[in-house]
Design an enzyme around this catalytic site. Structure first.
Site, PDB file in Angstrom:
ATOM      1  N   HIS A 123      17.048   7.089 -20.534  1.00 40.08           N
ATOM      2  CA  HIS A 123      16.239   6.328 -19.567  1.00 40.08           C
ATOM      3  C   HIS A 123      16.027   4.924 -20.124  1.00 40.08           C
ATOM      4  O   HIS A 123      16.566   4.582 -21.185  1.00 40.08           O
ATOM      5  CB  HIS A 123      14.916   7.055 -19.293  1.00 40.08           C
ATOM      6  CG  HIS A 123      14.160   7.454 -20.520  1.00 40.08           C
ATOM      7  ND1 HIS A 123      13.618   6.529 -21.385  1.00 40.08           N
ATOM      8  CD2 HIS A 123      13.875   8.670 -21.051  1.00 40.08           C
ATOM      9  CE1 HIS A 123      13.009   7.161 -22.373  1.00 40.08           C
ATOM     10  NE2 HIS A 123      13.154   8.468 -22.205  1.00 40.08           N
TER      11      HIS A 123
ATOM     12  N   GLY B  32      13.640   3.614 -21.618  1.00 44.42           N
ATOM     13  CA  GLY B  32      13.066   3.571 -22.962  1.00 44.42           C
ATOM     14  C   GLY B  32      14.189   3.496 -23.993  1.00 44.42           C
ATOM     15  O   GLY B  32      14.163   2.682 -24.918  1.00 44.42           O
ATOM     16  N   HIS B  33      15.194   4.339 -23.800  1.00 37.51           N
ATOM     17  CA  HIS B  33      16.338   4.342 -24.726  1.00 37.51           C
ATOM     18  C   HIS B  33      17.125   3.027 -24.638  1.00 37.51           C
ATOM     19  O   HIS B  33      17.497   2.450 -25.662  1.00 37.51           O
ATOM     20  CB  HIS B  33      17.286   5.499 -24.400  1.00 37.51           C
ATOM     21  CG  HIS B  33      16.667   6.865 -24.513  1.00 37.51           C
ATOM     22  ND1 HIS B  33      16.509   7.710 -23.433  1.00 37.51           N
ATOM     23  CD2 HIS B  33      16.158   7.533 -25.566  1.00 37.51           C
ATOM     24  CE1 HIS B  33      15.950   8.842 -23.825  1.00 37.51           C
ATOM     25  NE2 HIS B  33      15.717   8.760 -25.116  1.00 37.51           N
TER      26      HIS B  33
ATOM     27  N   GLN C  19      14.425  20.491 -35.154  1.00 37.26           N
ATOM     28  CA  GLN C  19      13.110  19.902 -34.922  1.00 37.26           C
ATOM     29  C   GLN C  19      12.322  20.602 -33.818  1.00 37.26           C
ATOM     30  O   GLN C  19      11.222  20.186 -33.484  1.00 37.26           O
ATOM     31  CB  GLN C  19      13.229  18.409 -34.645  1.00 37.26           C
ATOM     32  CG  GLN C  19      13.812  18.053 -33.283  1.00 37.26           C
ATOM     33  CD  GLN C  19      14.101  16.578 -33.179  1.00 37.26           C
ATOM     34  OE1 GLN C  19      14.941  16.023 -33.874  1.00 37.26           O
ATOM     35  NE2 GLN C  19      13.392  15.889 -32.286  1.00 37.26           N
TER      36      GLN C  19
ATOM     37  N   VAL D 104       8.212   1.770 -23.190  1.00 36.69           N
ATOM     38  CA  VAL D 104       8.588   1.399 -21.819  1.00 36.69           C
ATOM     39  C   VAL D 104       7.902   2.369 -20.862  1.00 36.69           C
ATOM     40  O   VAL D 104       7.926   3.591 -21.081  1.00 36.69           O
ATOM     41  CB  VAL D 104      10.119   1.433 -21.635  1.00 36.69           C
ATOM     42  CG1 VAL D 104      10.506   1.105 -20.201  1.00 36.69           C
ATOM     43  CG2 VAL D 104      10.783   0.462 -22.605  1.00 36.69           C
TER      44      VAL D 104
ATOM     45  N   SER E 187       9.835   9.347 -20.450  1.00 36.08           N
ATOM     46  CA  SER E 187      10.188  10.432 -21.356  1.00 36.08           C
ATOM     47  C   SER E 187      11.180  11.337 -20.650  1.00 36.08           C
ATOM     48  O   SER E 187      11.072  11.558 -19.432  1.00 36.08           O
ATOM     49  CB  SER E 187       8.933  11.242 -21.716  1.00 36.08           C
ATOM     50  OG  SER E 187       9.320  12.484 -22.286  1.00 36.08           O
ATOM     51  N   SER E 188      12.162  11.842 -21.409  1.00 31.04           N
ATOM     52  CA  SER E 188      13.106  12.791 -20.806  1.00 31.04           C
ATOM     53  C   SER E 188      12.349  14.001 -20.275  1.00 31.04           C
ATOM     54  O   SER E 188      12.784  14.662 -19.332  1.00 31.04           O
ATOM     55  CB  SER E 188      14.136  13.233 -21.847  1.00 31.04           C
ATOM     56  OG  SER E 188      14.740  12.111 -22.454  1.00 31.04           O
TER      57      SER E 188
HETATM   58  P1  AMP Z   1      14.265  10.983 -27.652  1.00 35.98           P
HETATM   59  O1  AMP Z   1      15.580  10.976 -26.927  1.00 35.98           O
HETATM   60  O2  AMP Z   1      13.115  11.372 -26.795  1.00 35.98           O
HETATM   61  O3  AMP Z   1      14.328  11.700 -28.963  1.00 35.98           O
HETATM   62  O4  AMP Z   1      13.983   9.469 -28.028  1.00 35.98           O
HETATM   63  C1  AMP Z   1      14.934   8.695 -28.711  1.00 35.98           C
HETATM   64  C2  AMP Z   1      14.291   7.379 -29.079  1.00 35.98           C
HETATM   65  O5  AMP Z   1      13.833   6.731 -27.901  1.00 35.98           O
HETATM   66  C3  AMP Z   1      13.067   7.554 -29.985  1.00 35.98           C
HETATM   67  O6  AMP Z   1      13.052   6.519 -30.958  1.00 35.98           O
HETATM   68  C4  AMP Z   1      11.922   7.404 -29.014  1.00 35.98           C
HETATM   69  O7  AMP Z   1      10.742   6.924 -29.614  1.00 35.98           O
HETATM   70  C5  AMP Z   1      12.484   6.387 -28.046  1.00 35.98           C
HETATM   71  N1  AMP Z   1      11.786   6.449 -26.757  1.00 35.98           N
HETATM   72  C6  AMP Z   1      11.606   7.526 -25.964  1.00 35.98           C
HETATM   73  N2  AMP Z   1      10.881   7.202 -24.880  1.00 35.98           N
HETATM   74  C7  AMP Z   1      10.567   5.887 -25.008  1.00 35.98           C
HETATM   75  C8  AMP Z   1       9.817   4.961 -24.219  1.00 35.98           C
HETATM   76  N3  AMP Z   1       9.226   5.316 -23.079  1.00 35.98           N
HETATM   77  N4  AMP Z   1       9.712   3.692 -24.662  1.00 35.98           N
HETATM   78  C9  AMP Z   1      10.303   3.308 -25.823  1.00 35.98           C
HETATM   79  N5  AMP Z   1      11.024   4.133 -26.609  1.00 35.98           N
HETATM   80  C10 AMP Z   1      11.154   5.402 -26.202  1.00 35.98           C
END
Ligand code: AMP
Length: 284
Positions: free
Chosen positions: A34, A36-37, A61, A177, A186-187
């Protein structure tokens, strides 16, 4: 954009980039990408010549009974988003590629800072995170790696790992984000029903109230904790609400510039986390 599924391919690619004088930027993710990524990809691209994004739902994890099996996965969609974001190499290994011997012989275990916040309700979680990130760092050999402030405790522990184990990698934190209404991307948001999504906004409301308190001059952590606990009134079940030091994760009694308000809550069967820095964030 290239897709690699083996460690050897990534090592060769990264070595070639460096041999040509390039700089490797790295964004580790669990996929179902998304904004955020992609915001982290943008930061990586601004700090490197080439960008690697990994997609790996890391079994190490996840605790027993957590959502490892149902975690959303869609590689085709992720590859499209990664390509559009300007990623040069996607590393999407299988579990066997990452853990050829099953349970690892050696793991990275945090000695401090993992017994509170998310670590308290997810024992072993940060052992899993640090182990996979250390391993990915060994495979990718990045010059710079970017993590989101959304997973604040994770970012702090990764900075500590890199420092304590002297890994020659710059760690950058990207801002959280959010959706237009404030919900942090968030996913896991895709698990939420419409009703649950509305309830989830209670977390954002509580964090915004903390910012308002800070701007109004409140300094007692008790005041902030009370505001965070108010989010329960909308029907979410708090896992924790804490007001902590951004470098040590220790709870503070007096709030100062840079203090972090962090919250985790169950919204139905979905566990969401969010946080906010009061004033200025002390780290890059
Ligand atoms: P994940 O795929 O949830 O493990 O997240 C991978 C990376 O993306 C991690 O460093 C998270 O902190 C970051 N991340 C996930 N959601 C957000 C967001 N809404 N805003 C910024 N970074 C994010």
């Amino acid at each position: 954009m290239r897709l690699a599924t083996t460690r050897a391919e990534v090592r060769d690619w990264s070595a070639a980039v460096r041999a040509a004088g390039g700089r490797v930027g790295f964004v580790p993710t669990m996929g179902f990408l998304h904004r955020g990524h992609t915001s982290l990809v943008e930061i990586a691209r601004g700090n490197a010549t080439h960008t690697v994004l990994s997609i790996f739902v890391n079994p190490l994890q996840f605790g027993v009974g957590e959502d490892f099996d149902r975690y959303p996965r869609d590689l085709e969609r992720d590859l499209r988003i990664a390509r559009e974001a300007g990623v040069d190499l996607v590393f999407a290994p299988s579990t066997a590629e990452m853990y050829p011997d099953g349970e690892p012989w050696v793991a990275v275990v945090p000695e401090r800072g993992a017994d509170r916040l998310c670590g308290r309700s997810r024992p072993g979680h940060f052992r899993g995170v640090l182990t996979v990130v250390a391993k990915l760092f060994g495979i990718v050999s990045p010059d710079v790696a970017v993590f989101g402030r959304k997973d604040f405790q994770q970012l702090v522990l990764i900075r500590r790992m890199v420092d304590d184990l002297q890994m020659p990698i710059d760690i950058l934190g990207g801002p959280i984000v959010r959706e237009p209404d404030g919900l942090a991307l968030s996913s896991r948001n895709r698990y939420l029903s419409d009703d649950e999504r509305l309830k989830a906004l209670g977390l954002v409301g509580a964090l915004r109230e903390c910012v308002r308190l800070f701007e109004a001059g409140a300094r007692s952590a008790e005041t902030y904790l009370a505001a965070l606990h108010k989010s329960e009134e909308v029907g979410v079940s708090l896992d924790y609400a804490e007001v902590v030091d951004p470098l040590t994760l220790e709870p503070v009694s007096v709030v100062t510039d840079g203090t972090v308000c962090a919250i985790a809550a169950w919204v139905g069967a979905t566990r969401l986390i969010d946080n906010i820095v009061l004033g200025t964030d002390p780290l890059p």
